[in-house]
Design a protein around this motif. Structure first.
Motif, PDB file in Angstrom:
ATOM      1  N   PHE A   9      34.437   7.411  27.863  1.00 49.41           N
ATOM      2  CA  PHE A   9      34.658   7.608  26.390  1.00 49.41           C
ATOM      3  C   PHE A   9      35.227   5.918  26.170  1.00 49.41           C
ATOM      4  O   PHE A   9      35.985   5.343  26.762  1.00 49.41           O
TER       5      PHE A   9
ATOM      6  N   ALA B  84      29.649  14.303  20.085  1.00 46.69           N
ATOM      7  CA  ALA B  84      30.454  13.474  20.619  1.00 46.69           C
ATOM      8  C   ALA B  84      29.809  12.723  21.926  1.00 46.69           C
ATOM      9  O   ALA B  84      30.261  11.423  22.324  1.00 46.69           O
ATOM     10  N   ASN B  85      28.824  13.221  22.401  1.00 52.55           N
ATOM     11  CA  ASN B  85      28.177  12.714  23.614  1.00 52.55           C
ATOM     12  C   ASN B  85      26.921  11.957  23.303  1.00 52.55           C
ATOM     13  O   ASN B  85      25.758  12.540  22.925  1.00 52.55           O
ATOM     14  N   THR B  86      27.278  10.631  23.155  1.00 54.29           N
ATOM     15  CA  THR B  86      26.365   9.641  22.644  1.00 54.29           C
ATOM     16  C   THR B  86      25.172   9.750  23.599  1.00 54.29           C
ATOM     17  O   THR B  86      23.894   9.452  23.127  1.00 54.29           O
TER      18      THR B  86
ATOM     19  N   SER C 217      28.495   7.452  18.364  1.00 51.15           N
ATOM     20  CA  SER C 217      28.664   8.669  17.995  1.00 51.15           C
ATOM     21  C   SER C 217      29.312   8.105  16.734  1.00 51.15           C
ATOM     22  O   SER C 217      30.202   7.283  16.295  1.00 51.15           O
TER      23      SER C 217
ATOM     24  N   LEU D  51      35.378  14.501  17.159  1.00 52.51           N
ATOM     25  CA  LEU D  51      36.286  14.599  18.422  1.00 52.51           C
ATOM     26  C   LEU D  51      37.012  15.635  18.547  1.00 52.51           C
ATOM     27  O   LEU D  51      38.122  15.489  19.059  1.00 52.51           O
TER      28      LEU D  51
ATOM     29  N   LEU E  10      32.286  17.688  25.756  1.00 56.13           N
ATOM     30  CA  LEU E  10      31.996  16.072  26.431  1.00 56.13           C
ATOM     31  C   LEU E  10      32.047  16.102  28.103  1.00 56.13           C
ATOM     32  O   LEU E  10      31.485  15.610  28.770  1.00 56.13           O
TER      33      LEU E  10
ATOM     34  N   CYS F 264      30.760   8.954  25.526  1.00 55.70           N
ATOM     35  CA  CYS F 264      30.882   8.900  24.138  1.00 55.70           C
ATOM     36  C   CYS F 264      31.208   7.473  23.789  1.00 55.70           C
ATOM     37  O   CYS F 264      32.223   6.772  24.228  1.00 55.70           O
TER      38      CYS F 264
END
Length: 314
Positions: free
Chosen positions: A18, A185-187, A211, A223, A231, A238
């Protein structure tokens, strides 16, 4: 269709990665230091962008504090010493010409002891690198031009001969440039190929996605608890793109829901590092920066356009 690259393992057995790229728009000593104090106390190291040059004209869209302000610069240098990364948001908050850009890059290096490894373009600055309709290709560019008719200027950062051309300087000094922003959230789910090189946009070494977290409310929604759990379950990464100057701290008080969510996230055992550190790790784990195919790029562009024109993202 080729398979998307596998998600890399994270260092020290961490379950996910993150980070945050903080766009410096509207950021001042009145509203952002408390945010960084919270992140520091939680052990979440991120990237804060700056404008290194003194502005000489009104903002292209919106301004904020710059490194020309001594107290602000002292605070930013303190952040860097604590382990936060300092990134670039163009050299100041208005359009700059090539000579000004070169001076801004030199000043950044003199202030922070290194070149700016990561960049996000300041909206509507004429030196935008592959910005505006140049962000997309083919049919996607036609759609973009129709939907933004009368509301987009030309951008010349990548156009040789343009007064604001600086493509060679960007290629030489900047490792990662932000382009598309996506929901979720999970780019890495939205852009599994990042960091990637686009041969049709050769003045940028590598691109990354982000994100959606444009302001505090959107950040919190992206988030929330369910997103954090997903995530972690996916072992993803992220890269939140936000503006800490937009609603995270009001009258000296941090927004409570943001504090709650970041505290919760910090306890989940993630790998919390600045943007370039995260992207370096992904690239190294995959044997280098991914060479994006035109088919892969088309998928990213269509996904981004759907999000942009339904939610107004940058």
């Amino acid at each position: 269709m080729t398979a998307a690259p596998a998600t890399p393992a994270w260092p020290d057995g961490k379950r996910f990665a993150f980070t945050i790229f903080d766009d410096t728009d509207r950021g001042t000593l009145d509203n952002v230091p408390a945010v960084y104090a919270l992140l520091r106390d939680l052990g979440i190291m991120t990237t804060k962008s700056v404008w290194p040059l003194t502005p000489s004209r009104p903002p292209s869209v919106v301004g904020g504090a710059t490194c020309a302000e001594p107290d602000y610069l002292d605070w930013v240098l303190h952040l860097q010493a604590e382990g936060f990364e300092i990134g670039l948001h163009n050299v100041t908050y208005h359009t700059s010409l090539r000579g000004e850009i070169a001076a801004g890059l030199q000043r950044f290096q003199s202030l922070f002891g290194q070149r700016p490894r990561v960049l996000a373009t300041h909206t509507d600055c004429g030196e935008g690198m592959y910005w505006g309709s140049a962000r997309v290709s083919g049919a996607q560019r036609v759609v973009y031009d129709v939907l933004t008719r009368g509301r987009q200027r030309g951008f010349g950062g990548h156009v040789e001969g343009h007064p604001s051309f600086w493509g060679d300087l960007c290629l030489e000094q900047v490792d990662y440039v932000r382009n598309f922003t996506f929901p979720g959230a999970n780019t890495l789910t939205s852009c599994p190929w990042m960091p990637y090189h686009d041969a049709d946009r050769p003045w940028v070494k590598a691109w990354f996605a982000s994100s959606e977290g444009a302001n505090c409310g959107i950040f919190n929604a992206t988030l929330d608890e369910a997103a954090q759990e997903q995530l972690e379950d996916e072992g993803g990464a992220c890269v939140m793109y936000t503006h800490f100057g937009k609603g995270f701290c009001n009258d000296g008080v941090l927004e409570p829901r943001f504090v709650e969510l970041m505290t919760r996230l910090s306890r989940r055992g993630g790998w919390f590092v600045p943007v370039s550190t995260l992207l370096d790790h992904v690239a190294a784990a995959r044997g280098g920066v991914h060479a994006l195919t035109r088919g892969e790029r088309g998928r990213l562009e269509r996904r981004w356009l759907r999000h942009k024109f339904s939610h107004g993202t940058s």
